[in-house]
Design an enzyme around this catalytic site. Structure first.
Site, PDB file in Angstrom:
ATOM      1  N   GLU A 162       0.768  -1.240   0.065  1.00 22.53           N
ATOM      2  CA  GLU A 162       0.027   0.219  -0.004  1.00 22.53           C
ATOM      3  C   GLU A 162       0.935   1.198   0.039  1.00 22.53           C
ATOM      4  O   GLU A 162       0.573   2.185   0.733  1.00 22.53           O
ATOM      5  CB  GLU A 162      -1.022   0.067   1.259  1.00 22.53           C
ATOM      6  CG  GLU A 162      -1.952  -1.113   1.404  1.00 22.53           C
ATOM      7  CD  GLU A 162      -2.643  -1.426   2.602  1.00 22.53           C
ATOM      8  OE1 GLU A 162      -2.727  -0.439   3.245  1.00 22.53           O
ATOM      9  OE2 GLU A 162      -3.580  -2.276   2.486  1.00 22.53           O
ATOM     10  N   GLU A 280      -6.241 -10.947  -1.023  1.00 16.50           N
ATOM     11  CA  GLU A 280      -6.998 -10.612  -0.006  1.00 16.50           C
ATOM     12  C   GLU A 280      -8.359 -10.619  -0.286  1.00 16.50           C
ATOM     13  O   GLU A 280      -9.052  -9.482  -0.104  1.00 16.50           O
ATOM     14  CB  GLU A 280      -6.771  -9.231   0.712  1.00 16.50           C
ATOM     15  CG  GLU A 280      -5.086  -9.236   1.058  1.00 16.50           C
ATOM     16  CD  GLU A 280      -4.828  -8.053   1.939  1.00 16.50           C
ATOM     17  OE1 GLU A 280      -5.561  -7.538   2.631  1.00 16.50           O
ATOM     18  OE2 GLU A 280      -3.301  -7.689   2.022  1.00 16.50           O
TER      19      GLU A 280
HETATM   20  C1  XIL Z   1      -5.969  -6.441   8.543  1.00 18.38           C
HETATM   21  C2  XIL Z   1      -6.340  -7.649   9.469  1.00 18.38           C
HETATM   22  O1  XIL Z   1      -7.172  -8.379   8.764  1.00 18.38           O
HETATM   23  C3  XIL Z   1      -6.945  -6.898  10.741  1.00 18.38           C
HETATM   24  O2  XIL Z   1      -6.983  -7.988  11.606  1.00 18.38           O
HETATM   25  C4  XIL Z   1      -5.883  -5.935  11.272  1.00 18.38           C
HETATM   26  O3  XIL Z   1      -6.618  -5.166  12.527  1.00 18.38           O
HETATM   27  C5  XIL Z   1      -5.688  -4.780  10.503  1.00 18.38           C
HETATM   28  O4  XIL Z   1      -5.246  -5.335   9.293  1.00 18.38           O
HETATM   29  N1  XIL Z   1      -4.710  -4.573   3.821  1.00 18.38           N
HETATM   30  C6  XIL Z   1      -3.856  -5.745   4.264  1.00 18.38           C
HETATM   31  C7  XIL Z   1      -4.138  -6.429   5.504  1.00 18.38           C
HETATM   32  O5  XIL Z   1      -2.743  -5.821   3.733  1.00 18.38           O
HETATM   33  O6  XIL Z   1      -2.936  -6.632   6.137  1.00 18.38           O
HETATM   34  C8  XIL Z   1      -5.078  -5.811   6.164  1.00 18.38           C
HETATM   35  O7  XIL Z   1      -5.297  -6.868   7.423  1.00 18.38           O
HETATM   36  C9  XIL Z   1      -6.429  -5.504   5.585  1.00 18.38           C
HETATM   37  C10 XIL Z   1      -5.934  -4.373   4.562  1.00 18.38           C
END
Ligand code: XIL
Length: 374
Positions: A162, A280
């Site tokens: 990101e 994701e």
């Molecule tokens: C999220 C997790 O799922 C949560 O448990 C945590 O509180 C915050 O992060 N993008 C990403 C992930 O790359 O690492 C994130 O994961 C969601 C958004």
């Protein structure tokens, strides 16, 4: 005589059915999982927490369906090294050992991100900002230590997560200059975009065999897609070891992303890299989308109509991904069941419900071959 042969017949039938089912065992469940129905397309993964790899029922779901695993939080910088030299390996080791024991390759997530990071890397004992050389030395130590520890089981890393800004990137009435394409993170403010290249170099030094990814959300959005493309192209032209692009895929059942944008992004990224992972995936039922950490935990009511919309969206998305199997090498769901979802269970974004009961959408995605014939 007749009676005796009836009894014998009944006994024989009983024995035959016990034989078929296994002595004293319940009928055998269909063993086909995602990893099987998608074996000619891409690996299918899941992001896990510690419960998922401890609870026997959840372990069974994972082993049946997935051939890639990501640690949801336990390999992030803040989880592993919250203070300089203070390493917390317990959870990450548990997940890595689960993968080792079950022969499931691990997708490493993540080595350099503005969130869940280690802000100590930016300051000295007195709280003054350090030079970028000191920051790089610390980041290098972190990346080397982590990558080395798991290099036997991790096949790829989300090296930088990101780093690009959101929005459409156009100048506004109030800001006549187009904003920087980069997120204004502490990393960026200290180092400019050089930190991205450095992180990839450090990871490559530590494990030249790992596939190295840049990972982001809203990566199908045309403006952000072009920013990501330009950044990755710049890195590649400069010889930075970057092998793949991760499209996070926090989507919704309405219109985010538009499938034509999703497809256009896959096509554009594949001009640059041989590996695209959908890293994701979840499909929430409200109108939000993206990886931003602010979101509403309240979804809509889960009516039959909403369920059908979700099934259709997942089916359409997987159809597109199958079409691009040459470049899409992995699709990973972000969490196992709705109970685990970072979006909260009321967004119902996944394939199992909050009690890990299978949802119909599970079959819609898994059995795409059968569904097609109908
Ligand atoms: C999220 C997790 O799922 C949560 O448990 C945590 O509180 C915050 O992060 N993008 C990403 C992930 O790359 O690492 C994130 O994961 C969601 C958004």
């Amino acid at each position: 005589m007749k009676k005796i042969s009836m009894i014998a017949l009944t006994l024989m039938m009983g024995a035959a059915s016990v034989f078929a089912q296994g002595w004293g065992r319940p009928p055998v469940e269909d063993p086909t999982g995602y990893k099987d129905t998608y074996k000619d397309y891409f690996t299918v993964g899941v992001a896990v927490n510690i419960n998922n790899v401890t609870n026997p029922d959840q372990i069974a779901l994972i082993k049946k369906n997935f051939n890639s695993i990501t640690a949801e939080n336990d390999m992030k910088v803040v989880s592993l090294q919250p203070r300089e030299g203070e390493w917390n390996w317990e959870n990450a080791d548990k997940i890595a050992n689960f993968c080792r024991e079950n022969g499931i390759p691990l997708r490493g997530h993540t080595l350099c991100w503005h969130s869940q990071f280690a802000d100590w890397m930016f300051v000295d004992d007195k709280g003054n900002e350090v030079s970028k050389e000191v920051f790089y030395e610390r980041l290098r130590t972190h990346i080397h230590t982590v990558v080395n520890r798991y290099k036997d089981i991790v096949y790829c890393w989300d090296v930088v997560n990101e780093a690009m800004i959101d929005g459409d990137g156009r100048p506004t009435r109030f800001q006549r200059e187009a904003p920087s394409p980069y997120r204004q993170s502490r990393h960026f403010q200290l180092c400019g975009d050089e930190f991205i290249a450095k992180a990839f170099e450090f990871a490559h030094e530590a494990d030249p065999n790992a596939l190295l990814f840049y990972n982001d959300y809203n990566a199908a959005d045309p403006a952000k897609r072009d920013r990501i493309y330009d950044m990755v192209k710049k890195m590649k032209d400069a010889g930075v070891p970057i092998h793949g692009i991760g499209m996070q895929g926090h989507y919704n059942i309405y219109d985010n992303p538009k499938w034509e944008n999703f497809e256009a992004a896959i096509q554009k990224y594949s001009e640059l890299v041989d590996n695209i992972h959908i890293t994701e995936l979840d499909m929430r039922i409200n109108h939000e989308a993206g990886g931003q950490l602010q979101f509403s935990r309240e979804g809509a009511a889960l009516t039959d109509e909403i369920k059908k919309m979700q099934e259709d969206r997942y089916a359409e998305m997987f159809e597109i991904m199958r079409k691009y199997k040459k470049v899409i090498k992995n699709v990973t769901f972000w969490n196992l069941g709705d109970r685990d979802s970072w979006l909260g269970a009321r967004n119902y974004p996944l394939l199992w419900d909050e009690n890990y009961e299978v949802k119909n959408v599970y079959y819609v995605v898994r059995d795409f071959k059968k569904n097609k014939k109908k």
